[in-house]
Design an enzyme around this catalytic site. Structure first.
Site, mmCIF file in Angstrom:
data_model
loop_
_atom_site.group_PDB
_atom_site.id
_atom_site.type_symbol
_atom_site.label_atom_id
_atom_site.label_comp_id
_atom_site.label_asym_id
_atom_site.label_seq_id
_atom_site.Cartn_x
_atom_site.Cartn_y
_atom_site.Cartn_z
ATOM 1 C CE LYS A 1 15.332 30.146 32.424
ATOM 2 N NZ LYS A 1 15.802 28.898 31.759
ATOM 3 C CB THR A 2 18.858 34.900 37.680
ATOM 4 O OG1 THR A 2 19.007 36.134 36.975
ATOM 5 C CG2 THR A 2 19.627 33.811 36.960
ATOM 6 C CG PHE B 1 20.204 33.530 53.237
ATOM 7 C CD1 PHE B 1 19.603 33.831 52.023
ATOM 8 C CD2 PHE B 1 20.601 32.231 53.481
ATOM 9 C CE1 PHE B 1 19.397 32.845 51.073
ATOM 10 C CE2 PHE B 1 20.396 31.236 52.529
ATOM 11 C CZ PHE B 1 19.784 31.542 51.318
ATOM 12 N NE ARG C 1 18.580 47.267 31.533
ATOM 13 C CZ ARG C 1 19.869 47.473 31.264
ATOM 14 N NH1 ARG C 1 20.560 48.321 32.006
ATOM 15 N NH2 ARG C 1 20.446 46.849 30.268
ATOM 16 N N GLY D 1 17.198 41.201 46.160
ATOM 17 C CA GLY D 1 17.487 40.137 47.117
ATOM 18 C C GLY D 1 16.583 40.158 48.337
ATOM 19 C CD GLU D 2 18.699 42.464 51.570
ATOM 20 O OE1 GLU D 2 18.450 42.140 52.727
ATOM 21 O OE2 GLU D 2 19.859 42.438 51.100
ATOM 22 N N GLY E 1 24.482 33.060 44.432
ATOM 23 C CA GLY E 1 23.355 32.335 43.849
ATOM 24 C C GLY E 1 22.345 33.306 43.281
ATOM 25 C CB THR E 2 22.167 36.934 43.558
ATOM 26 O OG1 THR E 2 23.597 37.078 43.500
ATOM 27 C CG2 THR E 2 21.760 36.893 45.012
#
Ligand code: FES
Ligand code: FES
Lengths: 733, 150
Positions: free
Chosen positions: A627-628, A234, A622, A698-699, A463-464
């Site tokens: 799922k992830t 993070f 895109r 991510g953010e 974990g991304t």
């Protein structure tokens, strides 16, 4: 197409069986344990160490203090946040600063001896909190690494504000917040002569390699950084913080491999945090909702200049969020005796958008206007700051789909007008945006004789889903089932990749993987054409493709196995590189967008606040794995709930000590805090932004969350909370 | 000291102060059990002792002698994942995976305790396991799924 499919995470089996190996878990023979000792004053000098007791304890191998620590170098520009290495002098500038390392045969013995280390201090004057020193705010010296000025303006913000018929002025504040990834920072360091290997938990193995090489004055090639799994970062693992260096220092001193794992308490003083901000916003608006003037002045907490500089860039989103001809933003710093702050999930945007999107809600309230209508009225078709078209922007659809999904039409305009028994119900929304970043990256494709493919890049998977999506991209490029693609990352011996921060990994590394795939394909096709002699004479490379380990041509096929057998090799390696266009070649403004909605319930008797529903619709480019990607969205929204309602690092003003340096009193969301979340991504492939077409996830889902919740709390109660986190006591005011 | 871990006898030379968590991670080479806080606040270190979930950071290794300790490594039978592990995998009930062994050990116990009756009950009873990656919504889905099939 395998790309885009919601396939299970490829490292999932390792994660659910406990087989995934994180930094502290590598079994390196003869490893001993190091424990850090930290200062207990906020400012002053270390007058001396009383080490006799600790030294006499069983199993103690070394106690390293500034008195006997090997000197570290900062020559050659050390690319880490803290420019001043630890244990190099006796000055103390914050409570919790590293002042000694104890190394012992076992963890228990190192912990016991570390507790027995005693220090004497000459205390100095300390300014421990930002509130008391706001009048000493100063202009950052190195804003955005010198890439731009801390202030910017367009039009006539002051004149247009004075002339505006409706004016809003408000100050918003956000507290110090700590990342608290579940895996504490950990390093195992082992020397072999002048060669250093570290297993360390990092978001940037290439940065760690360069930092350690610089500090110890050795060649980069002599530092190997290994990090196959990261237990969350993070932002806290984006730079190479002192503990990694100190582990390597200790290993050098005791001539054994050393493991150094931070305690949860030490995680509050060792690896940065999101700094407190004070943000003043002034908005002038016409009666029909047209923005006439926007001003956003941000101040964020800094440490002492000796440690470096970090600015929370709160007002950058404000510059491009809405079409407004008159605008000014500023960024200032206040130095205090606390550690160096750093990037934390959506640095700048998360606190900044809380402020500007709360202020927009206040404007909507003042005008008795629907908050979405107000935003659409000021929709920026092009980037008003950069004066460039957006590579893509589907925010309008985000608002529309989000509103429909959430049931926004049921919302009544008046605050405190919706109830469910004793619960006051509120519906709020906010816009989200985050820039699409890309940095130079490299990747290697290894074509195997059996037709399988290995993808290699010195990136890391926080974990991304990096392991998974890179395999998906390559599988499609080579026409292979995903089982035949292996991804290797997390090792500095692999081609270099940037820090996994700023939501840039897919855009950066994915583009490099695609480039490498293309070169590898071209190479295989060229080999096939040359091997085929007359059969494919005159055929053009464009007539061929790869499928299931063979080059397929017009007509016929030739397997990679045959070609490699002829060459007597088992594999062929091809490296690809990708980098973003230079600053002057930039033709578009690159941003991801989203619309975020929150429903809250506030108990009219007790003031208890519950988030009852969350909806987010995002334009993130895109989607490589549905799922992830979805997990990133719900993860970011959950993190945003923490920012809105729970998280705050508290400092004792007298001692500068963090009083809630643990994960029970620094409150993060738990399962029962999180309601049903609906998170959607528009189909929005953006190949203008980068070759992958992704804009970063991510953010983004974190950015609008705090404002959406704050706006919902206002709608429920009529109470506007401008100081995060929003607490029960705010509801009883 | 002799511990029974995942059905195996493990003989370790430990000090009386060593926690079960450190015994597993630092001495027995069983690193699947995670340390997140070492203070009983995060649940990452959850294991089963005689079938009950406990935080191993607040359990002395000595107190586990003579009892059956089960860790994440002992959950699958051979290549076959435990239904809870399979459900976490399918629901993507994690990101970084660091909290995951603790979540799964808690979840398995929770179903056995009969505390997986509703989503609300799952949320409440899983609130001792922090997931900073924020996978809660998927964790609830995985447990609901695994409990239904169990
Ligand atoms: S490590 Fe045991 S509860 Fe956190
Ligand atoms: S998956 Fe990362 S903390 Fe839960």
């Amino acid at each position: 197409m395998i790309t885009g499919q919601p396939i299970d995470r490829r490292d999932g089996r390792q994660k659910v069986t406990g087989a995934a190996t994180y930094a502290a878990e590598f079994a390196i023979p003869a490893t001993v344990h190091a424990v850090l000792v930290q200062s207990t004053i906020a400012a002053g000098q270390i007058a001396g160490f009383d080490l006799a007791v600790a030294q006499g304890m069983p199993g103690v191998l070394a106690i390293i203090t500034p008195d006997n620590a090997p000197k570290l170098s900062t020559k050659g520009g050390v690319p880490q946040a803290i420019t001043q290495p630890a244990l190099q002098d006796l000055e103390v500038i914050y409570n919790g600063q590293h002042v000694a390392i104890v190394v012992a045969e076992t963890l228990e013995r190192a912990q016991a001896a570390a507790a027995a280390v005693k220090l004497r201090y000459t205390e100095g004057e300390a300014q421990t909190t930002m509130e008391g020193a706001l009048d000493q705010a100063y202009v950052p010296k190195n804003f955005r690494n010198g890439q731009r000025k801390p202030d910017s303006s367009r039009g006539d913000p002051a004149g247009s504000f004075a002339a505006a018929p409706v004016r809003i002025r408000a100050t918003y504040t956000t507290p110090n917040e700590h990342h608290n990834p579940m895996e504490p920072h950990a390093t195992i360091a082992a020397w072999d002569g002048d060669r250093l290997t570290v297993w360390t938990s990092t978001q940037g193995i290439s940065g760690a390699q360069a930092t350690l090489a610089g500090m110890f004055g050795i060649e980069k090639a002599n530092v190997r950084v290994i990090c196959p799994f990261v237990g969350g970062g993070f932002g806290s693992k984006g730079s190479t913080w002192p503990p990694a260096t100190l582990a390597a220092m200790a290993a050098r001193v005791v001539k054994r491999p050393v493991k150094l794992v931070l305690s949860r308490a030490q995680m509050f003083t060792s690896n940065g945090f999101r700094p407190m901000t004070v943000q003043k916003i002034a908005i002038g608006v016409a009666n029909d909702g047209t923005l006439l003037s926007v001003r956003h002045d941000g101040i964020s907490q800094m440490s002492m200049p000796k440690l470096g500089e970090f600015v929370e860039p709160v007002a950058l989103a404000t510059e491009m969020l809405y079409a407004c001809p008159n605008l000014a933003v500023t960024h200032r710093l206040v130095g205090v005796n606390q550690g160096l702050p750093t990037y934390m999930r959506a640095p700048g945007e998360a606190p900044g958008v809380f402020a500007i999107e709360s202020a927009m809600d206040e404007v909507a309230v003042a005008l008795k206007m629907d908050p979405i209508v107000l935003r659409l009225k000021n929709y920026a078709e092009t980037d008003p700051h950069e004066n460039l078209p957006f590579s893509s922007k589907r925010l309008r659809e985000c608002y529309e789909q989000g509103a429909a999904e959430f049931g926004w039409a049921r919302r009544t305009l008046e605050p405190r007008s919706m109830r469910d028994g004793d619960w006051l119900v509120g519906m709020g929304m906010a816009t989200s945006t985050y820039p699409t970043n890309q940095s130079p990256a490299s990747a290697r494709i290894r074509l195997m004789a059996n037709g399988n493919v290995v993808v290699q890049s010195g990136t890391q998977d926080l974990g991304t889903g990096t392991y998974t999506v890179m395999a998906q991209l390559a599988a499609d490029e080579f026409g292979l089932p995903i089982e035949r693609v292996r991804v290797e990352l997390g090792d500095s011996r692999l081609p270099s990749a940037p820090v996994s921060g700023g939501s840039q990994t897919v855009a950066s590394v994915g583009s490099a993987v695609l480039a490498a795939c293309k070169l590898a394909r071209d190479h295989a096709i060229a080999m096939a054409i040359s091997d085929a002699g007359d059969r494919w004479a005159g055929a053009k490379p464009a007539d061929f493709h790869l499928e299931n380990g063979a080059v397929v041509g017009p007509p016929g096929r030739m397997t990679l196995g045959e070609m490699m057998a002829r060459r007597n090799v088992e594999s062929v390696d091809v490296q690809g590189d990708a980098k973003p266009p230079g600053k002057d070649d930039k033709t578009h403004s690159l941003h991801a967008f989203g619309a975020q909605f929150a429903e809250v319930r506030v108990d009219s008797l007790t003031g208890e606040i519950r988030v009852s529903r969350l909806v987010g619709v995002f334009d993130g480019g895109r989607v490589l794995n549905a799922k992830t990607a979805h997990s990133q969205l719900i993860g970011g929204m959950t993190f945003g709930v923490g920012m809105a309602l729970l998280e705050e690092t508290l400092v004792d003003e007298a001692t500068g000590r963090i009083v809630n340096a643990n994960i029970s009193e620094y409150v993060v969301p738990v399962n029962a805090d999180i309601p049903v979340i609906t998170a959607k991504l528009l189909e929005a492939d953006d190949r203008v932004a980068n070759p992958v077409g992704a804009k970063g996830l991510g953010e983004l889902p974190m950015v609008g969350m705090a404002a959406a919740i704050a706006n919902a709390v206002f709608h429920a109660t009529g109470i506007r909370v401008r100081d995060l986190p929003i607490r029960l006591d705010d509801m009883l005011a | 000291m002799v511990l029974q871990v995942n059905g195996q006898r493990v003989s370790l030379s430990l000090e009386p102060r060593t926690s079960l968590l450190d015994a597993l991670r630092e001495y027995a080479g069983l690193t699947g059990t995670k340390k997140g806080c070492d203070r009983g606040s995060c649940g990452a270190c959850t294991v089963h002792i005689d079938g009950r979930r406990v935080v191993s950071c607040l359990t002395l290794a000595a107190r586990a002698q003579g009892k059956a300790v089960t860790t994440i490594e002992g959950l699958a039978s051979g290549d076959d994942l435990h239904p809870m592990q399979a459900a976490f995998l399918h629901h993507d009930a994690y990101q970084c995976g660091y909290c995951t062994p603790g979540q799964i050990m808690s979840a398995v116990a929770l179903v056995q305790e009969g505390h997986a009756g509703s989503d609300a009950e799952i949320r409440e009873n899983m609130s001792g396991n922090i997931c900073r990656c924020g996978a809660y919504a998927n964790i609830v889905g995985a447990i609901r799924d695994a409990a239904g099939r169990a």
